[in-house]
Motif scaffolding. Structure first.
Motif, short mmCIF file in Angstrom:
data_model
loop_
_atom_site.label_atom_id
_atom_site.label_comp_id
_atom_site.label_asym_id
_atom_site.label_seq_id
_atom_site.Cartn_x
_atom_site.Cartn_y
_atom_site.Cartn_z
N GLN A 261 -5.26 4.09 -6.10
CA GLN A 261 -5.12 2.66 -6.32
C GLN A 261 -4.32 2.01 -5.19
OE1 GLN A 261 -3.29 2.39 -10.18
NE2 GLN A 261 -5.22 2.54 -11.28
N ARG A 265 -5.59 -0.90 -2.44
CA ARG A 265 -4.93 -2.19 -2.24
C ARG A 265 -4.63 -2.44 -0.77
NH1 ARG A 265 -2.14 -0.77 -7.11
NH2 ARG A 265 -0.36 0.01 -5.92
N SER A 268 -7.73 -3.67 1.13
CA SER A 268 -8.39 -4.90 0.68
C SER A 268 -7.89 -6.12 1.42
CB SER A 268 -8.18 -5.07 -0.83
OG SER A 268 -8.74 -6.29 -1.26
N LEU A 271 -7.57 -9.31 -0.97
CA LEU A 271 -6.39 -9.22 -1.83
C LEU A 271 -5.13 -9.51 -1.04
CD1 LEU A 271 -5.25 -8.50 -4.66
CD2 LEU A 271 -4.98 -6.16 -3.81
N GLU A 272 -5.04 -8.96 0.17
CA GLU A 272 -3.85 -9.17 0.99
C GLU A 272 -3.70 -10.64 1.37
OE1 GLU A 272 -0.35 -8.21 2.77
OE2 GLU A 272 -1.63 -6.94 1.51
N ILE A 324 -7.77 -11.68 -6.99
CA ILE A 324 -7.06 -10.57 -7.65
C ILE A 324 -7.94 -9.92 -8.71
CG2 ILE A 324 -5.02 -9.92 -8.97
CD1 ILE A 324 -3.57 -12.29 -7.75
N HIS A 327 -10.58 -7.77 -7.14
CA HIS A 327 -10.04 -6.49 -6.71
C HIS A 327 -9.91 -5.53 -7.89
CE1 HIS A 327 -7.68 -3.53 -4.53
NE2 HIS A 327 -6.83 -3.53 -5.55
N GLN A 328 -9.50 -6.03 -9.05
CA GLN A 328 -9.44 -5.18 -10.23
C GLN A 328 -10.80 -4.59 -10.56
OE1 GLN A 328 -7.71 -7.60 -13.40
NE2 GLN A 328 -5.78 -6.48 -13.18
N GLU A 330 -13.23 -4.07 -8.43
CA GLU A 330 -13.53 -3.09 -7.39
C GLU A 330 -12.77 -1.79 -7.65
OE1 GLU A 330 -14.84 -1.17 -3.91
OE2 GLU A 330 -15.64 -2.84 -5.09
N ASP A 331 -11.55 -1.92 -8.13
CA ASP A 331 -10.75 -0.73 -8.45
C ASP A 331 -11.41 0.07 -9.57
OD1 ASP A 331 -8.09 0.79 -8.39
OD2 ASP A 331 -8.18 0.14 -10.47
#
Length: 482
Positions: A261, A265, A268, A271-272, A324, A327-328, A330-331
């Protein structure tokens, strides 16, 4: 005549669309408390979308709306569906607590003003809410395993405390309980009118939100139940692992999963950029913002239809939220592909599944105890269960999610018992890892109980061990060479 019929048809269609539009406005907008300055929070800009159909692709905002699980008038479910010659014997229900106040605070912003007192005539509404409040007020002398007796039985703060269940969370589980009551009690007579305490098994973690969620579901299921017949057991671990919580191998898998994880991050860019822009708005270091886990608080604003927070540098916006949440998603996709979480899930869920199998076997033998079992838990409880059962495509547990295991007796095949698995009302039995034969999925709507027993007591352990596999949970937890 043909023109007149067409006109009447168009007129009816227009009326239907108008009614649908009005319904969406009322069902998706949840009133919140009045601000301290006397202005109603409802006057602020609303952010809740009104999707009518599921988008063709994975949309972050739509996924967030599903996660909120806003109480609706009715919900379709497949619980209790079986061929006529099957008799329902036992039901095990695993729930996530309902909607709660955030566990984290976004730096330099005001806490969202949400009232956690229960008001019967305030939305979201439930016809049993007022009676629930009265009944909970009478339960101070109920029997709860320590330390549960020190927890409040329903939320009661004008400004929610961190992690506290909201009225939305109570209504969500009142609805769950009433739905299960209509199916399991009214239709299948799972419990007799004079049910005994040993026919009900209740267990919860030591958080007020899980105890209160369990009580709300129980009240919807058994309105005005006799407090003397109810006993909630306390589970110290969110994994419900009881005396089998020491498992070094499980912790090893978790560390590897957390490392995955973390690296995702770092890779990404969107996300950054979102975190960097939010940190600039709030005038805080990006690291501090990440540590504050802003998605938890933003989801609260989103689910309660509040504007996102503002600071001197501007306001957090939907673009930040979308980045955000994307991204979750994608995670979760990468987690399924890398399968590191699977090892953690098998070890994390085994004690609870093993306990459940024991109860199902005793019910199949004709014993009365545990006809209805309820485990009130967290997302970190349901996620390993779903993964361990092979339901890797299941959505992340929403607020008030429910996972149900049903035990049925085939009255046309003496001694034959079968199980069904349902997640948020959908029948997912044939997607489980244990419901397979040599050619693929099991050919009938149910799976033999023996399949589940063999999966939990043998296959789960063999999947974890090197070479020939492990023969016991202890061996799987303490094996070397990982």
């Amino acid at each position: 005549m043909l023109f007149r019929n067409r006109f009447l048809l168009l007129l009816a269609l227009a009326a239907l669309l108008a009614l649908l539009s009005l319904s969406l406005q009322f069902f998706h907008l949840i009133p919140v408390s009045v601000a301290k300055n006397g202005a109603s929070s409802k006057s602020r800009k609303r952010i809740m979308p009104d999707p009518v159909t599921e988008p063709p692709g994975m949309d972050p905002v739509y996924e967030a709306l599903l996660y909120c699980n806003i109480p609706s008038v009715a919900e379709r479910s497949m619980e209790g569906h079986a061929p006529h010659h099957f008799k329902l014997v036992s039901v095990h229900v695993f729930i996530r607590h309902g909607d709660r106040y955030p566990l984290y605070v976004i730096p330099k912003t005001k806490r969202p003003e949400i009232d956690c007192t229960l008001v019967a005539d305030r939305k979201p509404y439930h016809p049993k809410l007022e009676a629930f409040i009265r009944h909970m007020s009478k339960g101070s002398g109920a029997s709860f395993e320590s330390p549960l007796h020190s927890l409040p039985l329903f939320p009661n703060h004008p400004l929610c405390e961190m992690g506290e269940l909201t009225q939305t969370g109570v209504v969500q589980h009142l609805q769950n309980g009433q739905l299960l009551r209509d199916i399991y009690l009214k239709k299948h007579k799972l419990l007799p009118a004079d049910w005994s305490p040993d026919q009900l098994y209740l267990e919860t973690t030591g958080k007020s939100r899980t105890l209160q969620s369990g009580l709300a579901l129980l009240y919807g299921f058994l309105p005005d139940f006799d407090w003397r017949k109810v006993y909630f057991r306390h589970q110290p671990s969110a994994l419900f692992c009881s005396g089998s919580c020491s498992c070094p191998a499980r912790n090893h898998y978790l560390e590897r999963e957390q490392r995955r994880q973390y690296l995702l991050r770092l890779r990404s860019g969107p996300l950054e950029r979102a975190y960097g822009d939010m940190a600039r708005i709030l005038d805080v270091p990006t690291k501090q913002l990440r540590a504050a886990n802003p998605i938890d608080a933003l989801l609260c604003h989103f689910c309660h239809n509040l504007s996102f927070p503002c600071a001197r540098g501007g306001c957090i916006g939907m673009d930040h939220f979308r980045a955000i949440k994307a991204h979750q998603m994608e995670d979760e996709r990468e987690r399924r592909e890398r399968k590191l979480y699977r090892g953690y899930a098998l070890l994390g869920a085994h004690p609870l599944l093993n306990q459940t199998v024991g109860r199902l076997l005793r019910a199949a033998e004709g014993r009365r105890e545990g006809a209805f079992a309820l485990y009130s838990a967290h997302d970190v409880t349901l996620s390993p269960l779903l993964s361990a059962l092979g339901l890797v495509e299941a959505r992340f547990p929403r607020f008030a999610a429910r996972l149900v295991l049903e035990l049925w007796q085939d009255r046309e095949g003496p001694g034959g018992h079968a199980v069904r698995v349902l997640y948020d009302g959908a029948d997912v039995t044939r997607h489980t890892a244990f419901c397979q034969d040599g050619r693929g999925r099991w050919p009938t709507p149910m799976c033999p109980l023996d399949n589940l027993v063999r999966f939990v007591r043998r296959d789960m352990l063999e999947a974890l061990g090197p070479g020939g596999g492990s023969t016991s949970y202890y061996e799987a937890c303490h094996r070397k060479g990982l």
